[in-house]
Design a protein around this motif. Structure first.
Motif, PDB file in Angstrom:
ATOM      1  N   ARG A 328      62.212 -20.647 -11.556  1.00 49.29           N
ATOM      2  CA  ARG A 328      63.030 -20.138 -12.664  1.00 49.29           C
ATOM      3  C   ARG A 328      63.776 -21.284 -13.346  1.00 49.29           C
ATOM      4  NH1 ARG A 328      65.701 -14.583 -10.108  1.00 49.29           N
ATOM      5  NH2 ARG A 328      63.707 -13.468  -9.812  1.00 49.29           N
ATOM      6  N   SER A 329      64.399 -22.125 -12.546  1.00 48.39           N
ATOM      7  CA  SER A 329      65.115 -23.265 -13.108  1.00 48.39           C
ATOM      8  C   SER A 329      64.151 -24.207 -13.815  1.00 48.39           C
ATOM      9  CB  SER A 329      65.860 -24.007 -11.994  1.00 48.39           C
ATOM     10  OG  SER A 329      66.523 -25.138 -12.499  1.00 48.39           O
ATOM     11  N   LEU A 330      62.979 -24.424 -13.232  1.00 46.82           N
ATOM     12  CA  LEU A 330      61.970 -25.277 -13.860  1.00 46.82           C
ATOM     13  C   LEU A 330      61.557 -24.714 -15.214  1.00 46.82           C
ATOM     14  CD1 LEU A 330      59.906 -27.617 -13.781  1.00 46.82           C
ATOM     15  CD2 LEU A 330      58.371 -26.086 -12.528  1.00 46.82           C
ATOM     16  N   ALA A 331      61.416 -23.392 -15.302  1.00 46.48           N
ATOM     17  CA  ALA A 331      61.030 -22.767 -16.568  1.00 46.48           C
ATOM     18  C   ALA A 331      62.087 -23.012 -17.641  1.00 46.48           C
ATOM     19  CB  ALA A 331      60.817 -21.267 -16.364  1.00 46.48           C
ATOM     20  N   VAL A 332      63.367 -22.977 -17.255  1.00 49.52           N
ATOM     21  CA  VAL A 332      64.442 -23.232 -18.215  1.00 49.52           C
ATOM     22  C   VAL A 332      64.397 -24.677 -18.689  1.00 49.52           C
ATOM     23  CG1 VAL A 332      66.941 -23.365 -18.509  1.00 49.52           C
ATOM     24  CG2 VAL A 332      65.927 -21.420 -17.310  1.00 49.52           C
ATOM     25  N   VAL A 333      64.236 -25.622 -17.747  1.00 47.75           N
ATOM     26  CA  VAL A 333      64.155 -27.038 -18.112  1.00 47.75           C
ATOM     27  C   VAL A 333      62.988 -27.280 -19.066  1.00 47.75           C
ATOM     28  CG1 VAL A 333      63.708 -29.367 -17.225  1.00 47.75           C
ATOM     29  CG2 VAL A 333      65.259 -27.844 -16.004  1.00 47.75           C
ATOM     30  N   SER A 334      61.839 -26.697 -18.728  1.00 53.64           N
ATOM     31  CA  SER A 334      60.651 -26.883 -19.561  1.00 53.64           C
ATOM     32  C   SER A 334      60.842 -26.281 -20.947  1.00 53.64           C
ATOM     33  CB  SER A 334      59.441 -26.246 -18.876  1.00 53.64           C
ATOM     34  OG  SER A 334      58.269 -26.441 -19.641  1.00 53.64           O
ATOM     35  N   ALA A 335      61.406 -25.064 -21.017  1.00 53.50           N
ATOM     36  CA  ALA A 335      61.614 -24.407 -22.309  1.00 53.50           C
ATOM     37  C   ALA A 335      62.586 -25.197 -23.181  1.00 53.50           C
ATOM     38  CB  ALA A 335      62.139 -22.991 -22.090  1.00 53.50           C
ATOM     39  N   LEU A 336      63.673 -25.699 -22.581  1.00 51.35           N
ATOM     40  CA  LEU A 336      64.627 -26.507 -23.342  1.00 51.35           C
ATOM     41  C   LEU A 336      64.005 -27.821 -23.792  1.00 51.35           C
ATOM     42  CD1 LEU A 336      67.923 -25.957 -21.307  1.00 51.35           C
ATOM     43  CD2 LEU A 336      67.327 -25.005 -23.545  1.00 51.35           C
ATOM     44  N   GLY A 337      63.108 -28.374 -22.973  1.00 46.73           N
ATOM     45  CA  GLY A 337      62.411 -29.592 -23.358  1.00 46.73           C
ATOM     46  C   GLY A 337      61.536 -29.374 -24.574  1.00 46.73           C
ATOM     47  N   PHE A 338      60.768 -28.282 -24.579  1.00 47.94           N
ATOM     48  CA  PHE A 338      59.926 -27.982 -25.736  1.00 47.94           C
ATOM     49  C   PHE A 338      60.772 -27.680 -26.979  1.00 47.94           C
ATOM     50  CE2 PHE A 338      56.559 -26.931 -22.533  1.00 47.94           C
ATOM     51  CZ  PHE A 338      55.606 -27.826 -23.006  1.00 47.94           C
ATOM     52  N   LEU A 339      61.898 -27.008 -26.786  1.00 54.46           N
ATOM     53  CA  LEU A 339      62.782 -26.730 -27.914  1.00 54.46           C
ATOM     54  C   LEU A 339      63.345 -28.030 -28.490  1.00 54.46           C
ATOM     55  CD1 LEU A 339      64.364 -24.746 -29.699  1.00 54.46           C
ATOM     56  CD2 LEU A 339      66.123 -24.668 -27.898  1.00 54.46           C
ATOM     57  N   SER A 340      63.749 -28.935 -27.618  1.00 48.25           N
ATOM     58  CA  SER A 340      64.254 -30.223 -28.077  1.00 48.25           C
ATOM     59  C   SER A 340      63.195 -30.999 -28.840  1.00 48.25           C
ATOM     60  CB  SER A 340      64.744 -31.039 -26.873  1.00 48.25           C
ATOM     61  OG  SER A 340      65.175 -32.316 -27.273  1.00 48.25           O
ATOM     62  N   LEU A 341      61.966 -30.970 -28.330  1.00 55.62           N
ATOM     63  CA  LEU A 341      60.862 -31.646 -29.014  1.00 55.62           C
ATOM     64  C   LEU A 341      60.640 -31.056 -30.398  1.00 55.62           C
ATOM     65  CD1 LEU A 341      58.481 -33.657 -28.917  1.00 55.62           C
ATOM     66  CD2 LEU A 341      57.116 -31.816 -27.894  1.00 55.62           C
ATOM     67  N   LEU A 342      60.718 -29.731 -30.500  1.00 56.19           N
ATOM     68  CA  LEU A 342      60.542 -29.071 -31.786  1.00 56.19           C
ATOM     69  C   LEU A 342      61.606 -29.509 -32.786  1.00 56.19           C
ATOM     70  CD1 LEU A 342      59.179 -26.917 -33.579  1.00 56.19           C
ATOM     71  CD2 LEU A 342      60.708 -25.227 -32.526  1.00 56.19           C
ATOM     72  N   VAL A 343      62.854 -29.566 -32.331  1.00 59.61           N
ATOM     73  CA  VAL A 343      63.955 -29.968 -33.214  1.00 59.61           C
ATOM     74  C   VAL A 343      63.796 -31.413 -33.670  1.00 59.61           C
ATOM     75  CG1 VAL A 343      66.444 -30.363 -33.328  1.00 59.61           C
ATOM     76  CG2 VAL A 343      65.560 -28.279 -32.255  1.00 59.61           C
ATOM     77  N   VAL A 344      63.486 -32.309 -32.710  1.00 61.62           N
ATOM     78  CA  VAL A 344      63.346 -33.723 -33.039  1.00 61.62           C
ATOM     79  C   VAL A 344      62.200 -33.939 -34.022  1.00 61.62           C
ATOM     80  CG1 VAL A 344      62.722 -35.978 -32.084  1.00 61.62           C
ATOM     81  CG2 VAL A 344      64.376 -34.538 -30.900  1.00 61.62           C
ATOM     82  N   THR A 345      61.082 -33.259 -33.794  1.00 64.29           N
ATOM     83  CA  THR A 345      59.918 -33.416 -34.672  1.00 64.29           C
ATOM     84  C   THR A 345      60.194 -32.853 -36.061  1.00 64.29           C
ATOM     85  OG1 THR A 345      58.440 -33.247 -32.753  1.00 64.29           O
ATOM     86  CG2 THR A 345      57.468 -32.932 -34.922  1.00 64.29           C
ATOM     87  N   ALA A 346      60.835 -31.703 -36.111  1.00 64.14           N
ATOM     88  CA  ALA A 346      61.085 -31.054 -37.400  1.00 64.14           C
ATOM     89  C   ALA A 346      62.082 -31.826 -38.252  1.00 64.14           C
ATOM     90  CB  ALA A 346      61.591 -29.624 -37.178  1.00 64.14           C
ATOM     91  N   THR A 347      63.047 -32.483 -37.599  1.00 67.24           N
ATOM     92  CA  THR A 347      64.088 -33.198 -38.347  1.00 67.24           C
ATOM     93  C   THR A 347      63.774 -34.681 -38.519  1.00 67.24           C
ATOM     94  OG1 THR A 347      65.329 -33.593 -36.291  1.00 67.24           O
ATOM     95  CG2 THR A 347      65.872 -31.606 -37.556  1.00 67.24           C
ATOM     96  N   HIS A 348      62.657 -35.136 -37.916  1.00 68.41           N
ATOM     97  CA  HIS A 348      62.269 -36.552 -37.987  1.00 68.41           C
ATOM     98  C   HIS A 348      63.391 -37.458 -37.470  1.00 68.41           C
ATOM     99  CE1 HIS A 348      58.797 -35.285 -40.356  1.00 68.41           C
ATOM    100  NE2 HIS A 348      59.620 -34.600 -41.126  1.00 68.41           N
ATOM    101  N   ALA A 349      64.046 -37.031 -36.397  1.00 71.64           N
ATOM    102  CA  ALA A 349      65.171 -37.780 -35.841  1.00 71.64           C
ATOM    103  C   ALA A 349      64.700 -39.104 -35.245  1.00 71.64           C
ATOM    104  CB  ALA A 349      65.874 -36.943 -34.765  1.00 71.64           C
TER     105      ALA A 349
END
Length: 444
Positions: A328-349
């Motif tokens: 369960r904890s691993l799923a949260v870490v993984s989901a937040l990682g993908f969300l962070s990647l999405l934000v970084v890619t979308a904003t060209h940070a």
């Protein structure tokens, strides 16, 4: 009135499966990581050849820091890691702060690391942003699946990855050094000596990881014996590799080091000739897998421990005991990682502020962890001296982190707010975790 003695450790019955060799590989992967594929160039851009002094300083600092966390892990083996040490030393609120700082630093750090590797893949095969993003997604998915299978698979995978990447790095350095030129070291400090500080703040990313394996301390077959051995071996290996690669990047590439998106690839191309960028991309992928593998494993265990102790929702607490898989904890870490990647890619940070925000959180974890060590570890001896040296070094790192500590302050505020909303209550122990050091502190 005399100060109450620190709680006596109670070591749980052996249930872990990690050997000292696998622990060394996890440490090497966690600490060596993606810093070696990107930060020699960023540090050279910041301070020129003088960045080598920042590398040397952090190698020297890492020894007492690593020894301090190894001593804590051996004495109090628990999935909570630094959060557990903070709880025993300072109480629930501090434990929640340090736990949140580490847990929420891993997902954005993982996205930055995966994108660093994606840059190497893009340099080798082309494709621009799409290649970088797809590479990052694949890396994060592979690491998630590997950790879902448990630490038996994770430890063996890490051992293979570490062996391969050490061989690749040594080959790159050895083959490129004949092209090193002393005039590439001049001027030694083109941006002034003060630039060494900002370079060192960047390089904290490269040395974060000594605290990550403490979350896996209970997974070692014999934490008191194997954890210090793994730490000592990793300090030597990581220090030699970092200094070798950093010197080769500056002395071989010269001013081109600061302009290279894939400095390790350029180094390999100089030493091996032909199109060595494919080999560099392979090395970058191995390094990134190793780093993310170790951090996902540690963060997943930490999340389960925080759920167990009430610092995060209780449903995260399943799988925190030695030998179990915190899915369960691993799923949260993984989901937040993908969300962070999405934000970084979308904003060209840009990667640099993302790295500095993540390292600001890690420095905060270091500061609280070392302060806890001064209360929990023996009052005399070499380990006490190591903890004092580590404290001085961490305070200097806090100063150099500057405004990038604002993120960790925000996370700390959120953790305290959550604790306040939950109300004062005694941490609820999972029934199967009766040998945790928290219980030992309460009953010992």
């Amino acid at each position: 009135m005399s100060e109450a003695p620190p709680p006596s450790p109670r070591r749980p019955a052996p249930a872990g499966r990690l050997t000292a060799l696998q622990g060394t590989a996890l440490y090497v992967g966690a600490v060596l990581g993606t810093g070696v594929i990107a930060l020699p160039a960023l540090a050279a851009e910041t301070a020129g050849p003088a960045s080598l002094l920042a590398w040397l300083a952090l190698v020297l600092v890492s020894a007492p820091l690593a020894a301090t966390f190894a001593a804590l892990g051996a004495r109090y083996p628990d999935a909570g890691g630094v959060s557990t040490y903070a709880r025993l030393a300072f109480g629930e609120r501090t434990a929640a702060v340090v736990g949140w700082c580490f847990y929420l630093a891993v997902p954005p750090g993982a996205s930055a690391a995966a994108l660093f590797a994606g840059s190497y893949t893009e340099a080798a095969v082309g494709g621009g942003t799409a290649t970088r993003t797809v590479t990052a997604v694949v890396l994060m998915a592979v690491v998630t699946v590997a950790n879902t299978a448990g630490l038996r698979v994770t430890g063996r995978l890490q051992l293979a990855l570490s062996g391969l990447l050490i061989a690749l790095l040594l080959a790159a350095v050895a083959l490129s050094l004949p092209q090193a030129r002393t005039d590439h070291l001049e001027p030694f400090a083109p941006h002034g000596w003060a630039a060494i500080g900002p370079a060192a703040a960047l390089l904290v990313w490269s040395f974060a990881g000594w605290e990550a394996i403490t979350h896996l301390a209970a997974e070692f077959r014999d934490p008191a014996r194997d954890l210090p051995r793994a730490t000592a071996a990793a300090v030597v290996i990581v220090g030699l590799l970092y200094l070798s690669v950093a010197f080769a990047v500056v002395a071989v590439l010269g001013s081109g080091a600061a302009e290279a998106d894939a400095p390790l690839g350029e180094l390999m191309a100089r030493g091996m000739g032909g199109n060595a960028r494919l080999l560099a991309a392979a090395a970058a992928l191995l390094l990134t897998l190793g780093t993310m593998n170790a951090y996902y494993a540690g963060a997943a265990k930490l999340g389960a421990a925080l759920g167990r102790d009430g610092a995060l929702p209780g449903w995260l607490g399943r799988g925190g005991s030695a030998g179990e898989i915190p899915r369960r904890s691993l799923a949260v870490v993984s989901a937040l990682g993908f969300l962070s990647l999405l934000v970084v890619t979308a904003t060209h940070a840009d990667a640099r502020p993302l790295v500095l925000l993540t390292t600001g959180s890690f420095v905060t974890v270091y500061a609280i962890g070392v302060a806890a060590a001064l209360r929990l570890l023996p009052r005399r001896g070499a380990i006490r001296a190591a903890a004092l040296v580590a404290l001085v070094a961490v305070v200097a790192l806090l100063v150099m982190s500057g405004r990038y500590l604002l993120w960790s302050l925000g996370v700390a505020g959120a953790a305290l707010l959550y604790q306040g909303l939950k109300g004062r209550r005694r941490p609820q122990q999972a029934p199967e975790d009766s040998n945790s050091p928290v219980e030992a502190a309460e009953t010992g």
